[in-house]
Design an enzyme around this catalytic site. Structure first.
Site, PDB file in Angstrom:
ATOM      1  N   GLU A   1       3.597  -9.749   0.897  1.00  0.00           N
ATOM      2  CA  GLU A   1       2.578  -9.419   1.896  1.00  0.00           C
ATOM      3  C   GLU A   1       1.427 -10.400   1.793  1.00  0.00           C
ATOM      4  OE1 GLU A   1       1.851  -5.074   2.715  1.00  0.00           O
ATOM      5  OE2 GLU A   1       2.499  -5.023   0.634  1.00  0.00           O
TER       6      GLU A   1
ATOM      7  N   HIS B   1       9.439   4.710   4.250  1.00  0.00           N
ATOM      8  CA  HIS B   1       9.547   4.207   5.628  1.00  0.00           C
ATOM      9  C   HIS B   1      10.419   2.950   5.713  1.00  0.00           C
ATOM     10  CE1 HIS B   1       6.368   1.350   4.507  1.00  0.00           C
ATOM     11  NE2 HIS B   1       6.685   0.671   5.582  1.00  0.00           N
TER      12      HIS B   1
ATOM     13  N   LYS C   1       4.911   9.460   0.320  1.00  0.00           N
ATOM     14  CA  LYS C   1       4.605   8.919  -0.996  1.00  0.00           C
ATOM     15  C   LYS C   1       3.092   8.916  -1.222  1.00  0.00           C
ATOM     16  CE  LYS C   1       4.343   4.346  -0.654  1.00  0.00           C
ATOM     17  NZ  LYS C   1       3.892   3.215  -1.011  1.00  0.00           N
TER      18      LYS C   1
ATOM     19  N   LYS D   1       0.804  -8.635  -3.188  1.00  0.00           N
ATOM     20  CA  LYS D   1      -0.204  -8.743  -2.134  1.00  0.00           C
ATOM     21  C   LYS D   1      -0.806 -10.137  -2.202  1.00  0.00           C
ATOM     22  CE  LYS D   1      -0.613  -4.220  -1.028  1.00  0.00           C
ATOM     23  NZ  LYS D   1      -0.201  -3.715   0.280  1.00  0.00           N
TER      24      LYS D   1
ATOM     25  N   LYS E   1      13.548   1.242   8.844  1.00  0.00           N
ATOM     26  CA  LYS E   1      13.500  -0.052   9.539  1.00  0.00           C
ATOM     27  C   LYS E   1      14.902  -0.393  10.036  1.00  0.00           C
ATOM     28  CE  LYS E   1       9.670  -1.940   6.833  1.00  0.00           C
ATOM     29  NZ  LYS E   1       8.594  -2.293   7.743  1.00  0.00           N
TER      30      LYS E   1
ATOM     31  N   ARG F   1      -8.915  20.288   8.279  1.00  0.00           N
ATOM     32  CA  ARG F   1      -9.947  21.232   7.855  1.00  0.00           C
ATOM     33  C   ARG F   1     -11.084  21.411   8.876  1.00  0.00           C
ATOM     34  NH1 ARG F   1     -12.794  22.476   2.693  1.00  0.00           N
ATOM     35  NH2 ARG F   1     -11.211  21.420   1.472  1.00  0.00           N
TER      36      ARG F   1
ATOM     37  N   ASP G   1       3.384   1.250  -5.831  1.00  0.00           N
ATOM     38  CA  ASP G   1       3.182   1.228  -4.381  1.00  0.00           C
ATOM     39  C   ASP G   1       4.414   0.723  -3.632  1.00  0.00           C
ATOM     40  OD1 ASP G   1       1.486   1.522  -2.073  1.00  0.00           O
ATOM     41  OD2 ASP G   1       1.304  -0.656  -2.003  1.00  0.00           O
TER      42      ASP G   1
ATOM     43  N   HIS H   1      10.272   0.987  -2.178  1.00  0.00           N
ATOM     44  CA  HIS H   1      10.891   0.128  -1.162  1.00  0.00           C
ATOM     45  C   HIS H   1      11.856  -0.883  -1.781  1.00  0.00           C
ATOM     46  CE1 HIS H   1       7.846   2.037   1.124  1.00  0.00           C
ATOM     47  NE2 HIS H   1       6.910   1.134   1.015  1.00  0.00           N
TER      48      HIS H   1
END
Ligand code: BG6
Length: 508
Positions: free
Chosen positions: A226, A188, A158, A351, A192, A47, A246, A251
């Site tokens: 993670e 993604h 996503k 996480k 991999k 923008r 998420d 995944h």
């Protein structure tokens, strides 16, 4: 990888994080390796008004900061920068698309792109702008007629909705003016290297595949762990999403599809996606009864990750201090099909776990007779030592590897059992750096190969499975089970798996 024919790449949302963190570095590397022809203009679209040079400098600084001074090849960047441009556009204003079209045509002529060059529109924007983008492209006749449909490919990031209904609505928005073959939904994980290797490992070798079924397999664990928490301003997005939307819905379920699917008759997009779809259609809760019997959610409290203090989720920036959003999910699921009936699949992601680690662990059944148990003593401490079940571990990241664990005889005068493993580590065998997922996926879009992208029916099937769990959590008065940051999730996750006498792998 082969190089591509002329393609123009328009990145909508060029001032966003994804563009500078993933897309421009991936395109830069493709250019360095000569997969991206200098006749392919890469146009950042956003923008704010900005000149081409301002955009180039901004991207150069960010890419350089990411790579570090010694890894950044300034001469290669100068070559790439010649095909990097910027165009101002308010995505919601359909009238501005005519200018966009004109500018793109001018840039294509400037770099010498062929008149039949295809265009890729990469929607690295928030989902609420997708409808406007598609309408704008349509209004400016940037969407080619049906017979030339391969000349426009639209890449969508996503989240693809937040439940089944919103995912279906998104499909309607996209398919109003686009064919399914023009839509590339990125997950993604599928880009991999080690994820792509799952199919080659299974169907390019004869020895493992005959064993991957209910006759030989005790259970399968899929972990996407993670150590990171809510870096930067991530908490704002994450608090509306959570671990299920998420990572698990996309995944983790994609990994499940790849490890459980039947061989495709051809190694081509349609055949592979058809087989993955059959897995999703066979997906069921692992045990009957309420959701809590087979799906649990957790949230991290303060703790230590890698010996560093970590905040509780509710104390993270931009997170509601009373949030009930899950930062961890564990599930026991089953596949109702001939190959896998009765084999539990345990899925988990979270996480602020002790370390980053993605792996698929396939545990084999015990041999029918236990012939080799011995009692071994160390001073007063005696243990019963038995053979352990074989495990085949596909380590997706980091330290990419495949290991086979088995029992062997410890050299000596007795039959004593020693567990050992045969390891294949990518780092030992290949000197080339593994390509980044986005490099591979962008190149595939340029080639028009949709094998590694998610089809709308796959997406809906995944949402159909997880939406009832999300609904149950949202309507429940209970909160997620707590776990201290730096641990492998709440104890309820251990109970979930221990009902089958299995335990989660917790690699060091
Ligand atoms: C993304 C999620 O899709 O995947 C992130 O939005 C997550 O929350 C990331 O951190 C994990 O990807 P990778 O490649 O780092 O394992």
């Amino acid at each position: 990888m082969t190089s591509t024919s002329d393609t123009t790449i328009l990145i909508f949302g060029a001032s966003g994080d994804l563009t500078s963190r993933k897309l421009i570095p991936a395109l830069f590397r493709l250019s360095q390796q000569q997969y991206l022809s200098p006749r392919c203009p890469v146009v950042g679209v956003a923008r704010r008004p900005k000149s081409h040079d301002e955009f180039r400098t901004e991207m150069r600084d960010k890419v350089k900061a990411r790579l570090g001074n010694d890894q950044f090849d300034a001469a290669a960047w100068d070559i790439f920068a010649k095909q990097l441009f910027y165009q101002q556009l308010d995505i919601t204003n359909a009238e501005e698309y005519a200018t966009l079209k004109e500018s793109v045509q001018t840039l294509e002529t400037q770099v010498g792109a062929g008149s039949d060059s295809a265009r890729i529109v990469y929607l690295a924007t928030t989902p609420d702008l997708i409808a406007s983008a598609v309408e704008g492209l349509h209004a400016s006749q940037m969407i080619p007629p049906r017979e030339l449909e391969s000349q426009l490919r639209v890449v969508v990031e996503k989240p693809f909705g937040r439940d089944l209904k919103s995912a279906q609505e998104l499909t309607v928005v996209l398919s109003r003016h686009l064919q399914e073959s023009q839509i590339y939904r990125i997950d993604h994980y599928l880009g991999k290297e080690t994820v792509q290797n799952i199919l080659l490992f299974r169907f390019g070798n004869a020895i493992f595949e005959p064993l991957l079924n209910r006759n030989h397999i005790d259970h399968i664990q899929i972990t996407v762990a993670e150590a990171l928490g809510m870096e930067g301003s991530r908490g704002g997005y994450y608090d509306t999403s959570g671990a299920m939307r998420d990572v698990l819905q996309n995944h983790v379920l994609q990994l499940l599809c790849l490890i459980a699917m039947d061989p495709p008759s051809l190694f081509q997009a349609r055949e592979i996606r058809d087989e993955k779809m059959k897995v999703l259609q066979a997906l069921r809760p692992g045990v009957s009864g309420p959701v809590g019997n087979w799906a649990i959610r957790g949230q991290y409290t303060a703790g230590l990750v890698d010996r560093q203090p970590a905040l509780a989720y509710r104390e993270e920036d931009r997170v509601n201090p009373n949030s009930n959003r899950e930062t961890f999910v564990a599930m026991r699921v089953a596949l109702d099909n001939w190959r896998w009936a009765g084999v539990p699949f345990f899925l988990r992601t979270g996480k602020r776990l002790p370390k980053q680690m993605t792996e698929i662990a396939i545990q084999f059944k015990n041999p029918p007779l236990n012939l080799f148990s011995t009692v071994e003593c160390d001073g007063d401490l005696c243990d019963l030592v038995e053979t352990r079940p074989n495990q085949l571990i596909l380590r997706i990241q980091p330290q990419e590897a495949i290991s086979l664990r088995f029992s062997t005889k410890r050299p000596g005068m007795n039959y004593q059992v020693q567990p050992v493993s045969m390891d294949f580590e990518y780092g030992d065998h290949f000197t080339t750096q593994l390509p980044e997922a986005y490099e591979r996926l962008l190149l595939d879009v340029m080639r028009g190969d949709s094998t590694l992208f998610t089809r709308s029916d796959e997406l809906e099937a995944a949402w159909r499975f997880v939406t009832p769990v999300l609904d149950a959590w949202e309507s429940s008065s209970s909160s997620p089970d707590l776990y201290p940051a730096g641990t492998w999730g709440p104890s309820s996750a251990d109970r979930l798996i221990s009902e089958t006498k299995a335990i989660w792998r917790a690699p060091r």
